[in-house]
Design a protein around this motif. Structure first.
Motif, PDB file in Angstrom:
ATOM      1  N   UNK A   1      36.339  38.253  51.689  1.00 55.99           N
ATOM      2  CA  UNK A   1      37.232  39.172  52.410  1.00 55.99           C
ATOM      3  C   UNK A   1      38.635  39.162  51.825  1.00 55.99           C
ATOM      4  N   UNK A   2      39.114  37.979  51.427  1.00 55.11           N
ATOM      5  CA  UNK A   2      40.457  37.894  50.841  1.00 55.11           C
ATOM      6  C   UNK A   2      40.532  38.678  49.533  1.00 55.11           C
ATOM      7  N   UNK A   3      39.530  38.549  48.684  1.00 54.85           N
ATOM      8  CA  UNK A   3      39.535  39.247  47.398  1.00 54.85           C
ATOM      9  C   UNK A   3      39.402  40.752  47.599  1.00 54.85           C
ATOM     10  N   UNK A   4      38.466  41.171  48.454  1.00 58.56           N
ATOM     11  CA  UNK A   4      38.263  42.610  48.676  1.00 58.56           C
ATOM     12  C   UNK A   4      39.522  43.255  49.253  1.00 58.56           C
ATOM     13  N   UNK A   5      40.120  42.596  50.226  1.00 58.28           N
ATOM     14  CA  UNK A   5      41.313  43.179  50.837  1.00 58.28           C
ATOM     15  C   UNK A   5      42.483  43.139  49.861  1.00 58.28           C
TER      16      UNK A   5
END
Length: 516
Positions: free
Chosen positions: A479-483
């Motif tokens: 989630x951190x990378x995608x966001x």
């Protein structure tokens, strides 16, 4: 152990249950004339039936045999996973159910395709099928333990026979068989658990109070240490795993989503979820208490045979040795019901996503309805064959209990699918490009952490976290990378109407009515 033989009244109770399931399957088969009906029935099930069906699907032989085994071997800390259900159920009732009831969806992964594109859809489909096959293998193995006691046959033949029986009624009837069978089986399971608990308590000289006293003295009711330690199964480690687990189940578990969309209205789907969530926690707690009761029982009444048993065999052994004739048959029928409700739901959901998410959009476009119905039945049989193979593997695996194995499997092999749904529901900026890049990183990280947990990597290369933390780490990193990628890209102009919590409106701009 093979000297334990079935008694006539017990055999009658078990046979009556098995004949009833076969009859229901063949009656429903006459109504499963289309692929749509095979997957979701007529989409007109009432909430109470769907709620009981959800209970039947989720409360499997893992619940009936592995939860008592977990309490017998350790304590109640693994119950913490299921104590998270009411929290996540609120989110499901308010947010998740309307998403899946829009536009007549059949599969949970159709939403991912609409939101992020084919890569996310196929990733979700593949992850679900893989995990569901492992779960079915575990359930089938546990179901075979009491049947091995009954027949004296080898565990291998019992597993194969059980798989064949489930195929006889699950393949024919489709979703209609699954929903009604699971509802009936849920009632049988609860009855069986209650009868078993009563029998244990009645055998104890000091009754219920003695179980509580001895269990407390041996720290059997502990939920784990209330401290933050990523290296151990503390309360917080298991609680976080539980939140992740139930977010995954309520937001993207096909066996549950299929029930959302099979209900006659959004309100009935919400009512079903409320019924399930209200009943399930007390039922899980009861099975943990049964495990503690068995621990106390065999301390008060030592039995040399117990030393040679696997933890998952404790309950069926007690039933055959100490439960009165007739009642034992009902309890074993309940164990079979627990397994069959999970098996029929699982294989039907695998067949559904195989056709809806793989064949129809990619591998076999534009074929006849008869082709897709036949393909669904073939996929059901194939899933059962693979489950039998997995059950044979678990029969040879050294383990603390199957419940511990289940939690490790979900954490280590669950991937980032929960994170994909959360970004889909709760963000507008994250698009398919960001998700695809983040998934590639998450899969690589998942493989690395999984190899560390399995001790394939040298010790110096491993990350020192408990296996229960792997899924949480993978989802957070994803989630951190995608966001993060989405924040550095220009905001997408794509229409997201009905695809996020911020855009969940009907075409005319009015909120969706509760009954739709």
């Amino acid at each position: 152990m093979t000297s334990l033989t079935i008694r006539p009244l017990d055999a009658i109770a078990i046979a009556a249950y098995l004949v009833g399931m076969l009859t229901l399957g063949f009656i429903s088969a006459r109504r499963s004339a289309t692929a749509e009906h095979y997957f979701v029935g007529h989409r007109d099930f009432p909430g109470w039936v769907i709620g009981l069906s959800m209970l039947g699907s989720i409360i499997s032989s893992t619940t009936f045999l592995a939860l008592p085994a977990a309490a017998y071997v350790l304590d109640w800390r693994q119950l913490t996973v299921n104590l998270m259900v009411p929290i996540v159920a609120v989110v499901a009732i308010v947010i998740f159910i309307p998403f899946f009831r829009r536009a007549g969806l059949t599969s949970a992964f159709e939403y991912l395709g609409d939101r992020f594109g084919p890569v996310a859809r196929l990733y979700g489909t593949a992850s679900f099928i893989f995990l569901q096959l492992i779960r079915l293998a575990q359930v089938l193995f546990l179901m075979s333990l009491p049947m091995q006691f009954l027949t004296g046959a080898s565990i291998e033949w019992v597993i194969v026979g059980a798989g064949v029986f489930v195929a006889l009624y699950a393949v024919a009837g489709g979703m209609e068989t699954v929903v009604w069978a699971d509802a009936i089986q849920a009632a049988i399971k609860v009855l069986g658990g209650v009868l078993c608990l009563i029998c244990v308590v009645k055998e104890m000289p000091g009754g219920f109070a003695q179980i509580v006293d001895v269990g407390t003295a041996n720290n059997k009711f502990s939920l784990g240490k209330f401290e933050w330690d990523v290296h151990q199964r503390t309360f917080w480690t298991v609680a976080i795993l539980g939140l992740l687990n139930w977010l995954n189940i309520y937001s993207g578990e096909q066996t549950i989503v299929q029930r959302y969309v099979s209900a006659k209205s959004t309100w009935e789907a919400r009512k079903a979820t409320m019924i399930f969530s209200a009943v399930a926690v007390p039922v899980w707690t009861m099975f943990f208490f049964i495990g503690t009761s068995l621990f106390v029982f065999f301390r008060v009444f030592p039995d040399p045979a117990v030393a040679s048993l696997q933890p998952d065999q404790m309950l069926p052994y007690f039933v055959f040795k100490h439960v009165p004739v007739g009642i034992a048959g009902i309890v074993i029928a309940a164990v079979l019901a627990a397994a069959m409700s999970a098996l029929d739901s699982g294989v039907n959901s695998i067949a559904t996503v195989t056709v809806v998410d793989v064949l129809k959009p990619y591998l076999a476009k534009g074929r006849s309805d008869r082709f897709y119905l036949t393909a669904a039945r073939v996929a059901t049989v194939a899933a059962l064959v693979l489950a039998v193979g997995g059950a044979l593997f678990f029969s040879r695996l050294e383990k603390e209990s199957m419940n511990d194995v289940s939690l490790i499997v979900f954490s280590v092999l669950g991937g980032a699918i929960t994170g994909v749904y959360m970004l889909g529901f709760f963000t507008r900026r994250v698009d398919g490009f960001a998700v695809n890049i983040a998934l590639a990183v998450a899969v690589a990280l998942n493989v690395y952490l999984g190899l560390g947990v399995m001790k394939v990597l040298p010790e110096a290369w491993r990350v020192p976290v408990h296996s229960y933390w792997v899924g949480t780490v993978v989802n957070l990193v994803f989630m951190a990378i995608a966001y993060g990628i989405a924040r550095f890209r220009r905001a997408s102009t794509r229409d997201l109407s009905g695809l996020t919590v911020w855009t969940m409106k009907k075409a005319d701009g009015r909120p969706e009515a509760a009954g739709q």
